[in-house]
Design an enzyme around this catalytic site. Structure first.
Site, PDB file in Angstrom:
ATOM      1  CE  LYS A 171       8.192  14.743 -13.922  1.00 51.99           C
ATOM      2  NZ  LYS A 171       7.727  13.351 -13.714  1.00 51.99           N
TER       3      LYS A 171
ATOM      4  CD  GLU B  22      10.339  16.082   1.685  1.00 52.52           C
ATOM      5  OE1 GLU B  22      11.323  15.316   1.837  1.00 52.52           O
ATOM      6  OE2 GLU B  22       9.179  15.700   1.477  1.00 52.52           O
TER       7      GLU B  22
ATOM      8  CB  CYS C 263      11.794  11.482   2.243  1.00 55.93           C
ATOM      9  SG  CYS C 263      10.291  12.306   2.751  1.00 55.93           S
TER      10      CYS C 263
ATOM     11  CD  GLU D 119      16.489   8.662   0.674  1.00 55.14           C
ATOM     12  OE1 GLU D 119      16.876   9.328  -0.291  1.00 55.14           O
ATOM     13  OE2 GLU D 119      15.508   8.966   1.373  1.00 55.14           O
TER      14      GLU D 119
HETATM   15  P1  ADP Z   1      13.432   8.463  -7.409  1.00 50.27           P
HETATM   16  O1  ADP Z   1      14.913   8.333  -7.696  1.00 50.27           O
HETATM   17  O2  ADP Z   1      13.068   8.022  -6.075  1.00 50.27           O
HETATM   18  O3  ADP Z   1      12.561   7.957  -8.521  1.00 50.27           O
HETATM   19  P2  ADP Z   1      13.540  11.084  -8.310  1.00 50.27           P
HETATM   20  O4  ADP Z   1      14.157  12.179  -7.536  1.00 50.27           O
HETATM   21  O5  ADP Z   1      14.284  10.509  -9.474  1.00 50.27           O
HETATM   22  O6  ADP Z   1      13.148   9.983  -7.307  1.00 50.27           O
HETATM   23  O7  ADP Z   1      12.112  11.499  -8.863  1.00 50.27           O
HETATM   24  C1  ADP Z   1      11.262  12.423  -8.272  1.00 50.27           C
HETATM   25  C2  ADP Z   1      10.604  13.240  -9.363  1.00 50.27           C
HETATM   26  O8  ADP Z   1      11.612  13.938 -10.070  1.00 50.27           O
HETATM   27  C3  ADP Z   1       9.858  12.427 -10.411  1.00 50.27           C
HETATM   28  O9  ADP Z   1       8.676  13.135 -10.781  1.00 50.27           O
HETATM   29  C4  ADP Z   1      10.833  12.385 -11.569  1.00 50.27           C
HETATM   30  O10 ADP Z   1      10.200  12.246 -12.827  1.00 50.27           O
HETATM   31  C5  ADP Z   1      11.475  13.750 -11.465  1.00 50.27           C
HETATM   32  N1  ADP Z   1      12.800  13.870 -12.093  1.00 50.27           N
HETATM   33  C6  ADP Z   1      13.740  12.910 -12.248  1.00 50.27           C
HETATM   34  N2  ADP Z   1      14.818  13.402 -12.890  1.00 50.27           N
HETATM   35  C7  ADP Z   1      14.559  14.705 -13.142  1.00 50.27           C
HETATM   36  C8  ADP Z   1      15.291  15.772 -13.774  1.00 50.27           C
HETATM   37  N3  ADP Z   1      16.509  15.589 -14.275  1.00 50.27           N
HETATM   38  N4  ADP Z   1      14.706  17.000 -13.834  1.00 50.27           N
HETATM   39  C9  ADP Z   1      13.483  17.205 -13.316  1.00 50.27           C
HETATM   40  N5  ADP Z   1      12.750  16.242 -12.724  1.00 50.27           N
HETATM   41  C10 ADP Z   1      13.270  15.018 -12.630  1.00 50.27           C
END
Ligand code: ADP
Length: 497
Positions: free
Chosen positions: A191, A266, A300, A400
């Protein structure tokens, strides 16, 4: 695979409406028929409509991954054949390098010169490196002390692997996840981030073109709270690999608990970058600029906490301030751009909020601290920002920010700066600038981080392990270290009596 022939330029790819997802070798719309917009962050305009995966699509993709893992051609391929498929993907990436670079820049905003020089070549390199590993997944013979037993180990794939990636290096993150998982014989449901789904989907077309059997690679764009959460919790997924924020990483761990799927993470960082007075100062200042402003600080490992020895503090600060004022902000697609926009309105708001908090808590920007005006006001541009008069306990020195914002702090002693550098919930990366070999080794040993750079910053290579200490994650990517993340060991006992 209907898209392949037509999609040979970014505009041809973007003209597909909506851009579909890849499940079981077919390009399909979402079960719900829903789509979402992906935005060009340089202009705030819609680039393309993309099929929006949700739980039902994830179910179908996991089922396709399971079928491909258990039956059909994939489990019958020899390691050499698996390696050739990965190598072919690397060749196709190189053949489509310019197209992929433009697509990456349009969707993410990053300067095109970096998409060309860094993102695309390193993505190809990653596939090529792991193509080589497919034939080298050796077990061991074990000299057990039980009489008449011949005991050996096999390294077997995990099964169906769920992979969730962020938006800061969309293509590279896809390659860090896909290449080792496939080299080890797994099948994958990937995804991409909702902000930047395009290059992963284009890569999916190239993977089909390379000849991977249907269902081995499934690529489902969608939102984290729906598609991502469904993948992390899915009982049919054997392993989940995630790159993103520490906050979401914790959610992934919770979601994975029901079927105890294996997890690697990560996560975030607040990496210390330390300049000693005996460093080549001009070089160190340029290095500190690259450490924080590369990819608009959306890295990161960004060197967001800069410690400069008090005897060189003023020169470091003024040197960086001068260089930051001269940085060329602009749309990523302009080849002269050095600093592009942030990825999204949400990220812009987040970074501007941190800048406001920094000012409120008493830090002072020597430059930046505001959005870009004029032609750039439509996009998500923030000027490179350097904060002076920062205390270790300020919010901007601890959390961060993930943007072009660095805090600069003076220090006096080696032990003192090591202790302050380690005062963080994170432990992803650290760097030291010095020409004193004793300091080098002391600091490498003292810093609690998964990677320590010395007189350099942001170096990555498919062969070198990467990952976090503390709340920066579990497990390692790249090098042979990542093979542990995508294989499991089976021990066989043969009674020879
Ligand atoms: P950022 O805050 O920098 O956008 P995230 O950690 O939210 O980074 O996003 C990284 C990835 O995790 C994206 O592909 C996002 O769609 C996914 N993501 C965000 N929330 C969830 C969740 N609750 N469960 C699984 N994947 C998630």
């Amino acid at each position: 695979m209907a898209n392949i022939e037509t999609a040979t330029t970014p505009s041809a790819f973007l003209a597909q409406h909506p851009i579909k997802m890849l499940i079981g070798g077919q390009w399909v719309e979402a079960a719900s028929g829903k789509t979402f917009d992906t935005i060009n962050p340089s202009t705030g305009q819609v680039l393309a409509k993309v099929a929006q995966a949700e739980a039902e699509d994830i179910d179908r993709a996991v089922a396709a991954g399971r079928r491909a893992f258990e039956s059909g051609q994939w489990p019958k391929l020899t390691p050499s054949q698996r390696g050739r498929l990965l190598w072919k993907v690397a060749d196709l990436i190189e053949q489509h390098a310019e197209e992929l670079a433009e697509l990456e820049t349009l969707d993410n905003g990053k300067p095109i010169k970096y998409s060309r020089l860094v993102d695309v070549p390193l993505t190809a390199d990653h596939f090529r490196y792991f193509a080589g590993w497919a034939t080298k997944l050796e077990g061991e013979t074990i000299p057990v002390s039980v009489p008449n037993m011949f005991t050996y180990t096999l390294r077997e794939p995990m099964g169906v692997v769920g992979q969730i990636i962020p938006w800061n290096f969309p293509l590279q993150m896809a390659s860090w996840k896909l290449a080792p998982a496939l080299a080890c014989g797994n099948t994958v449901v990937l995804k991409p981030a909702e902000q930047t789904p395009l290059t992963a989907l284009r890569l999916g077309e190239l993977i089909c073109e390379a000849g991977f059997p249907d269902g081995v690679v499934n690529i489902l764009p969608g939102f984290g709270e729906t598609a991502g959460a469904a993948l992390a919790a899915h009982p049919g997924v054997d392993k989940i690999a995630f790159t993103g924020s520490t906050e979401v990483g914790k959610k992934i761990v919770h979601a994975s608990a029901d079927n105890l799927k294996k997890v690697t993470l990560e996560l975030g960082g607040k990496s210390p970058n330390i300049i000693f007075p005996d460093a080549d100062l001009k070089f160190a200042v340029r290095g500190a600029m690259n450490a924080i402003f590369f990819n608009q600080g959306q890295v990161c490992t960004a060197g967001s906490r800069l410690f400069a020895h008090k005897s060189v503090y003023d020169s470091v600060l003024s040197g960086m301030t001068d260089l930051a004022r001269k940085m060329n902000l602009g749309p990523g697609i302009d080849p002269t751009t050095e600093l592009g926009p942030l990825v999204s309105q949400e990220q812009l708001d987040r970074v501007m909020n941190y800048i406001a908090i920094g000012k409120r808590e008493g830090a002072t920007p020597t430059t930046g601290g505001e959005r870009a005006e004029g032609d750039l006001a439509q996009g998500y541009f923030v000027k490179p920002t350097i904060f002076d008069r920062v205390a270790d306990d300020m919010t901007i020195a601890r959390e961060e920010i993930f943007g072009p914002v660095v805090v600069v702090m003076p220090f006096e002693e080696v032990e003192e700066v090591a202790a302050r550098a380690n005062q963080s919930i994170y432990g992803l990366a650290a760097a030291v600038w010095t020409n004193d070999v004793k300091k080098v080794h002391k600091m490498v040993a003292a810093l609690k981080a998964g990677v320590v750079w010395v007189n350099t910053y942001n170096q990555f290579d498919a062969a070198a392990p990467f990952g976090g200490y503390k709340q920066s994650g579990y497990g390692r990517e790249m090098g042979h270290a990542v093979l542990d993340a995508y294989t499991q060991t089976k021990t066989a006992w043969i009674n020879l009596r």
